[in-house]
Write an enzyme that holds these catalytic residues in place. Sequence first.
Site, PDB file in Angstrom:
ATOM      1  N   TYR A 158      68.006  60.370  12.871  1.00  0.00           N
ATOM      2  CA  TYR A 158      67.660  59.497  14.017  1.00  0.00           C
ATOM      3  C   TYR A 158      68.052  58.050  13.705  1.00  0.00           C
ATOM      4  CZ  TYR A 158      65.230  58.539  18.419  1.00  0.00           C
ATOM      5  OH  TYR A 158      64.922  58.190  19.718  1.00  0.00           O
ATOM      6  N   LYS A 165      63.894  52.242  18.551  1.00  0.00           N
ATOM      7  CA  LYS A 165      62.650  52.680  19.218  1.00  0.00           C
ATOM      8  C   LYS A 165      61.435  51.920  18.682  1.00  0.00           C
ATOM      9  CE  LYS A 165      64.196  55.937  22.053  1.00  0.00           C
ATOM     10  NZ  LYS A 165      64.378  55.668  23.485  1.00  0.00           N
TER      11      LYS A 165
HETATM   12  P1  NDP Z   1      69.923  61.763  29.215  1.00  0.00           P
HETATM   13  O1  NDP Z   1      71.246  61.871  28.522  1.00  0.00           O
HETATM   14  O2  NDP Z   1      69.637  62.708  30.287  1.00  0.00           O
HETATM   15  O3  NDP Z   1      69.693  60.282  29.737  1.00  0.00           O
HETATM   16  C1  NDP Z   1      70.140  59.156  29.069  1.00  0.00           C
HETATM   17  C2  NDP Z   1      70.405  58.117  30.113  1.00  0.00           C
HETATM   18  O4  NDP Z   1      70.707  56.843  29.507  1.00  0.00           O
HETATM   19  C3  NDP Z   1      71.599  58.458  30.992  1.00  0.00           C
HETATM   20  O5  NDP Z   1      71.180  58.627  32.318  1.00  0.00           O
HETATM   21  C4  NDP Z   1      72.506  57.243  30.855  1.00  0.00           C
HETATM   22  O6  NDP Z   1      73.104  56.832  32.082  1.00  0.00           O
HETATM   23  C5  NDP Z   1      71.529  56.181  30.414  1.00  0.00           C
HETATM   24  N1  NDP Z   1      72.239  55.035  29.857  1.00  0.00           N
HETATM   25  C6  NDP Z   1      72.922  54.948  28.691  1.00  0.00           C
HETATM   26  N2  NDP Z   1      73.497  53.744  28.573  1.00  0.00           N
HETATM   27  C7  NDP Z   1      73.163  53.035  29.685  1.00  0.00           C
HETATM   28  C8  NDP Z   1      73.466  51.738  30.160  1.00  0.00           C
HETATM   29  N3  NDP Z   1      74.229  50.886  29.456  1.00  0.00           N
HETATM   30  N4  NDP Z   1      72.961  51.335  31.348  1.00  0.00           N
HETATM   31  C9  NDP Z   1      72.178  52.167  32.082  1.00  0.00           C
HETATM   32  N5  NDP Z   1      71.873  53.422  31.699  1.00  0.00           N
HETATM   33  C10 NDP Z   1      72.360  53.853  30.511  1.00  0.00           C
HETATM   34  O7  NDP Z   1      68.865  61.902  28.003  1.00  0.00           O
HETATM   35  P2  NDP Z   1      67.286  61.912  27.901  1.00  0.00           P
HETATM   36  O8  NDP Z   1      66.684  62.262  29.190  1.00  0.00           O
HETATM   37  O9  NDP Z   1      67.008  62.717  26.709  1.00  0.00           O
HETATM   38  O10 NDP Z   1      66.953  60.392  27.522  1.00  0.00           O
HETATM   39  C11 NDP Z   1      66.064  59.563  28.275  1.00  0.00           C
HETATM   40  C12 NDP Z   1      65.187  58.751  27.322  1.00  0.00           C
HETATM   41  O11 NDP Z   1      64.298  59.635  26.655  1.00  0.00           O
HETATM   42  C13 NDP Z   1      65.922  57.995  26.226  1.00  0.00           C
HETATM   43  O12 NDP Z   1      65.321  56.741  26.036  1.00  0.00           O
HETATM   44  C14 NDP Z   1      65.674  58.865  25.011  1.00  0.00           C
HETATM   45  O13 NDP Z   1      65.780  58.135  23.805  1.00  0.00           O
HETATM   46  C15 NDP Z   1      64.269  59.312  25.285  1.00  0.00           C
HETATM   47  N6  NDP Z   1      63.783  60.468  24.514  1.00  0.00           N
HETATM   48  C16 NDP Z   1      64.462  61.643  24.520  1.00  0.00           C
HETATM   49  C17 NDP Z   1      64.012  62.726  23.802  1.00  0.00           C
HETATM   50  C18 NDP Z   1      64.748  64.018  23.806  1.00  0.00           C
HETATM   51  O14 NDP Z   1      64.470  64.867  22.947  1.00  0.00           O
HETATM   52  N7  NDP Z   1      65.692  64.262  24.701  1.00  0.00           N
HETATM   53  C19 NDP Z   1      62.787  62.645  22.986  1.00  0.00           C
HETATM   54  C20 NDP Z   1      62.115  61.366  23.086  1.00  0.00           C
HETATM   55  C21 NDP Z   1      62.617  60.313  23.802  1.00  0.00           C
HETATM   56  P3  NDP Z   1      74.500  57.474  32.586  1.00  0.00           P
HETATM   57  O15 NDP Z   1      74.246  58.929  32.712  1.00  0.00           O
HETATM   58  O16 NDP Z   1      74.742  56.846  33.890  1.00  0.00           O
HETATM   59  O17 NDP Z   1      75.474  57.159  31.519  1.00  0.00           O
HETATM   60  C1  N5H Z   2      66.345  63.331  15.139  1.00  0.00           C
HETATM   61  C2  N5H Z   2      66.914  63.633  16.297  1.00  0.00           C
HETATM   62  C3  N5H Z   2      68.272  64.238  16.366  1.00  0.00           C
HETATM   63  C4  N5H Z   2      69.382  63.225  16.004  1.00  0.00           C
HETATM   64  C5  N5H Z   2      69.426  61.972  16.825  1.00  0.00           C
HETATM   65  C6  N5H Z   2      69.568  61.907  18.165  1.00  0.00           C
HETATM   66  C7  N5H Z   2      69.459  60.683  18.930  1.00  0.00           C
HETATM   67  C8  N5H Z   2      69.633  60.642  20.233  1.00  0.00           C
HETATM   68  C9  N5H Z   2      69.459  59.425  21.078  1.00  0.00           C
HETATM   69  C10 N5H Z   2      70.689  58.773  21.667  1.00  0.00           C
HETATM   70  C11 N5H Z   2      70.264  58.129  22.970  1.00  0.00           C
HETATM   71  C12 N5H Z   2      71.836  59.733  21.887  1.00  0.00           C
HETATM   72  C13 N5H Z   2      73.152  59.076  22.215  1.00  0.00           C
HETATM   73  O1  N5H Z   2      73.247  57.885  22.385  1.00  0.00           O
HETATM   74  C14 N5H Z   2      74.330  60.010  22.381  1.00  0.00           C
HETATM   75  C15 N5H Z   2      75.648  59.284  22.630  1.00  0.00           C
HETATM   76  O2  N5H Z   2      76.176  58.766  21.424  1.00  0.00           O
HETATM   77  C16 N5H Z   2      76.697  60.277  23.188  1.00  0.00           C
HETATM   78  N1  N5H Z   2      76.297  60.851  24.476  1.00  0.00           N
HETATM   79  C17 N5H Z   2      76.641  60.307  25.674  1.00  0.00           C
HETATM   80  O3  N5H Z   2      77.329  59.302  25.758  1.00  0.00           O
HETATM   81  C18 N5H Z   2      76.094  60.989  26.911  1.00  0.00           C
HETATM   82  C19 N5H Z   2      77.274  61.488  27.737  1.00  0.00           C
HETATM   83  C20 N5H Z   2      75.212  59.983  27.654  1.00  0.00           C
HETATM   84  C21 N5H Z   2      74.636  60.535  28.944  1.00  0.00           C
HETATM   85  O4  N5H Z   2      74.140  59.689  26.783  1.00  0.00           O
HETATM   86  C22 N5H Z   2      73.607  58.435  26.792  1.00  0.00           C
HETATM   87  N2  N5H Z   2      72.590  58.256  25.960  1.00  0.00           N
HETATM   88  O5  N5H Z   2      74.028  57.569  27.515  1.00  0.00           O
HETATM   89  C23 N5H Z   2      66.225  63.266  17.591  1.00  0.00           C
HETATM   90  C24 N5H Z   2      65.902  64.433  18.505  1.00  0.00           C
HETATM   91  C25 N5H Z   2      65.045  65.470  17.792  1.00  0.00           C
HETATM   92  C26 N5H Z   2      65.144  63.891  19.750  1.00  0.00           C
HETATM   93  C27 N5H Z   2      65.969  63.006  20.659  1.00  0.00           C
HETATM   94  C28 N5H Z   2      67.213  63.588  21.231  1.00  0.00           C
HETATM   95  C29 N5H Z   2      65.540  61.733  20.877  1.00  0.00           C
HETATM   96  C30 N5H Z   2      66.141  60.728  21.795  1.00  0.00           C
HETATM   97  O6  N5H Z   2      65.796  59.554  21.691  1.00  0.00           O
HETATM   98  O7  N5H Z   2      66.926  61.103  22.707  1.00  0.00           O
END
Ligand code: NDP
Ligand code: N5H
Length: 257
Positions: A158, A165
Site C-alpha cells: 500500500y 491516507k
Molecule cells: P474506483 O476505481 O472505482 O474509483 C476511483 C475513482 O477515483 C475513479 O472514479 C476516478 O475517476 C477517481 N479519480 C482518480 N483521479 C482523479 C482525479 N484527478 N480527479 C477526479 N477523480 C479522480 O475505485 P474505488 O471505488 O475502490 O475507490 C474509491 C475510494 O475508496 C478511493 O479513495 C480508495 O482509496 C478508497 N478505498 C478503496 C478500497 C478498496 O478496496 N477498493 C478500500 C478502502 C478505501 P475516473 O474514473 O473519472 O478516472
Molecule cells: C494493500 C492493498 C493492495 C495494494 C495497493 C493498492 C492501492 C490502491 C489505491 C490506488 C487508488 C490505486 C491506483 O491509483 C491505481 C492506478 O495506478 C491505476 N488504475 C487506474 O488508473 C484506474 C483506471 C482508475 C479508475 O483508478 C484511479 N484510482 O483513478 C490495498 C487493498 C487491499 C485495498 C485498496 C484497493 C485500497 C484503496 O485505497 O483503493
Amino acid sequence: MPGLLEGKNIVVMGVANQRSIAWGIAKSLHNQGATLIFTNRQERSHKKLLKLLDENDMEAALTVSLDVASDESITAAFQEIKEKVGVIHGLVHAVAFANREELQGEYADTSREGFLLAQEISAFSLVAVTKAAKELMTEGGSIVTQTYLGSEKVVRNYNVMGVAKASLEASVRYLAEDVGKYGIRVNAISAGPIRTLSAKGVSGFNDINATIGEKAPLRRNVDQDQVGDATMFFLSDLSRGITGEVLHVDSGYHIIG
Ligand code: NDP
Ligand code: N5H
C-alpha cells in the site's frame, strides 16, 4: 416512511463503473430519497455513470466533469452546481490515485513526484473540495471520504497510498474543526478490501482479500453496499453528533492483533 435524505442535495465524486464504492454509496443515498449530483474525471466514467443511472431507474440532478488535479476544474464544477442546483447538503469524496509501480516493493523507493501525486489526488483534493463545497452548504452539511487501514498500519504494497491516507485522515480532523462552526461535519469510512477498478492489477489484493475472510470477526469481506449504507448514515441526521471520525467498515478486521 419518508427517506432519511429526503430534500438533501448530495454531490458524489468517484463513480468509474458499477464496482465503484461511490456507486454503492449512490444507491444507498438514492434509496433514502437524496437528490444526486455526480462528478467524473474521465469521459469513459461519465458514460458508464449515465448507463448505470438508466439501468437502475435513477436520475441525476446534474453530472459535471471534475478533475481534482486542477483548481480551475474544481471552481468551475462547483460554480455549475451552484447555478443549476443551488444549496447542497452533502459531499461524497471517493477518489484516490497513485502510480501503480509505486504500489509494490519498498516504500523507501517512492519518487518525489509519485509521493506528491498521491498526496495531491488522494488527500489535498479533500481540502480543495471542502473549501468549494462549504460555500454551497448554507444550511449545514456532511462531507464523507473513503480511507483504508494502510494509513494506520503497514500493509504490504500500500506504501505511498498509506501515507496519503494518513494525511487524508488528519485532514478530516482539521477540516472538521474548521467547518464545524458552520454546521458542517467531516468524517471518513475506512473500508475493507473491495474488488474495484482501482484495486485491479495491484499486487497483493487477492491475498489481503482472502485474509479478511479468514481472520476478521465476521469472517467475510465487505461490499460496496455495506460501505454505501455506512456512508449514508454519515450523510443523514442520524449521525448529527459525529464529526472528525474514522469509522471502520471492515468486518471488524482492524481490531485483530
Ligand atoms: P474506483 O476505481 O472505482 O474509483 C476511483 C475513482 O477515483 C475513479 O472514479 C476516478 O475517476 C477517481 N479519480 C482518480 N483521479 C482523479 C482525479 N484527478 N480527479 C477526479 N477523480 C479522480 O475505485 P474505488 O471505488 O475502490 O475507490 C474509491 C475510494 O475508496 C478511493 O479513495 C480508495 O482509496 C478508497 N478505498 C478503496 C478500497 C478498496 O478496496 N477498493 C478500500 C478502502 C478505501 P475516473 O474514473 O473519472 O478516472
Ligand atoms: C494493500 C492493498 C493492495 C495494494 C495497493 C493498492 C492501492 C490502491 C489505491 C490506488 C487508488 C490505486 C491506483 O491509483 C491505481 C492506478 O495506478 C491505476 N488504475 C487506474 O488508473 C484506474 C483506471 C482508475 C479508475 O483508478 C484511479 N484510482 O483513478 C490495498 C487493498 C487491499 C485495498 C485498496 C484497493 C485500497 C484503496 O485505497 O483503493
